[in-house]
Design a protein around this motif. Structure first.
Motif, PDB file in Angstrom:
ATOM      1  N   GLY A 219      28.071  35.205  47.399  1.00 46.20           N
ATOM      2  CA  GLY A 219      27.874  35.819  48.710  1.00 46.20           C
ATOM      3  C   GLY A 219      28.825  35.256  49.755  1.00 46.20           C
ATOM      4  O   GLY A 219      29.414  36.004  50.542  1.00 46.20           O
ATOM      5  N   GLU A 220      28.964  33.938  49.766  1.00 41.61           N
ATOM      6  CA  GLU A 220      29.865  33.304  50.728  1.00 41.61           C
ATOM      7  C   GLU A 220      31.318  33.675  50.459  1.00 41.61           C
ATOM      8  O   GLU A 220      32.099  33.846  51.393  1.00 41.61           O
TER       9      GLU A 220
ATOM     10  N   ARG B  71      24.626  32.060  45.896  1.00 41.23           N
ATOM     11  CA  ARG B  71      25.063  31.660  47.237  1.00 41.23           C
ATOM     12  C   ARG B  71      26.577  31.670  47.344  1.00 41.23           C
ATOM     13  O   ARG B  71      27.155  32.208  48.274  1.00 41.23           O
TER      14      ARG B  71
ATOM     15  N   LYS C  52      32.353  36.485  49.111  1.00 41.50           N
ATOM     16  CA  LYS C  52      32.514  37.884  49.532  1.00 41.50           C
ATOM     17  C   LYS C  52      32.771  37.939  51.042  1.00 41.50           C
ATOM     18  O   LYS C  52      33.677  38.629  51.507  1.00 41.50           O
ATOM     19  N   SER C  53      31.985  37.180  51.785  1.00 40.58           N
ATOM     20  CA  SER C  53      32.150  37.107  53.229  1.00 40.58           C
ATOM     21  C   SER C  53      33.499  36.482  53.596  1.00 40.58           C
ATOM     22  O   SER C  53      34.200  36.949  54.496  1.00 40.58           O
ATOM     23  N   TYR C  54      33.875  35.433  52.878  1.00 38.89           N
ATOM     24  CA  TYR C  54      35.145  34.738  53.109  1.00 38.89           C
ATOM     25  C   TYR C  54      36.329  35.689  52.901  1.00 38.89           C
ATOM     26  O   TYR C  54      37.234  35.760  53.729  1.00 38.89           O
ATOM     27  N   ARG C  55      36.294  36.434  51.792  1.00 35.93           N
ATOM     28  CA  ARG C  55      37.381  37.382  51.514  1.00 35.93           C
ATOM     29  C   ARG C  55      37.436  38.491  52.561  1.00 35.93           C
ATOM     30  O   ARG C  55      38.517  38.927  52.948  1.00 35.93           O
ATOM     31  N   ALA C  56      36.262  38.940  53.031  1.00 36.48           N
ATOM     32  CA  ALA C  56      36.224  39.973  54.069  1.00 36.48           C
ATOM     33  C   ALA C  56      36.841  39.448  55.367  1.00 36.48           C
ATOM     34  O   ALA C  56      37.592  40.175  56.039  1.00 36.48           O
ATOM     35  N   ARG C  57      36.555  38.184  55.695  1.00 37.67           N
ATOM     36  CA  ARG C  57      37.154  37.596  56.908  1.00 37.67           C
ATOM     37  C   ARG C  57      38.665  37.466  56.757  1.00 37.67           C
ATOM     38  O   ARG C  57      39.416  37.690  57.708  1.00 37.67           O
TER      39      ARG C  57
END
Length: 176
Positions: free
Chosen positions: A142-143, A139, A145-150
């Protein structure tokens, strides 16, 4: 506000080792909230054992020692999830203002008992807690990865806005 007058929210401890996010990126991120770190198998075990001990102590005599409670055995992931989901002693840390103690067990006694139980726990039970820790680790990854993309998207948007503002300023300077 920082020295340049920009308002920002600091995320993390301020070191550049926070998931590869530098100080400049922390300024860019603003109010973006970093995901919570994953819990270890021992953290899950501690939560479970605390809830289990407090529930068991409700029906036991007040002077019953912790040593009378044996470590859990042959637990499954579903058993652990069920107790953690329905834990009557869970307190939401984000909402609580004052910690009211249950008064049954001191924290030092609880820590000593839980650590001894963790050392004595059987392999199937330990595997259940390890599985929960692996799920939580997945978890978190995944979070993150999303955080870095944002963060990258916000940074790109700011760079584009800066470039447009610079081009506009140059166009106005040439027009004069």
């Amino acid at each position: 506000e920082n020295r340049q007058g920009h308002e920002h929210t600091r995320i993390g401890s301020g070191s550049s080792t926070d998931c590869g996010v530098t100080g400049k990126e922390k300024t860019i991120v603003g109010a973006l909230v970093k995901p919570k770190r994953p819990l270890s198998a021992y953290n899950f075990f501690f939560q479970h054992e605390r809830a289990r001990l407090l529930i068991l102590s409700e029906s036991a005599p007040a002077d019953s020692p912790l040593s009378s409670y044996s470590p859990p055995c042959d637990l499954t992931v579903e058993d652990v999830r069920a107790l953690l989901a329905n834990n009557p002693y869970y307190t939401d840390r984000s909402k609580r203002q004052h910690r009211k103690s249950h008064g049954r067990v001191s924290f030092s006694q609880l820590v000593a008992h839980v650590s001894a139980s963790w050392k004595a726990v059987d392999k199937p039970t330990r595997a259940a807690f390890e599985e929960l820790a692996d799920e939580d680790r997945a978890r978190y990854k995944g979070e993150m990865k999303s955080y870095r993309a944002r963060i990258k998207a916000i940074k790109r948007e700011e760079e584009i806005a800066e470039a447009e503002a610079k081009a506009k300023a140059e166009a106005q300077a040439q027009a004069q």
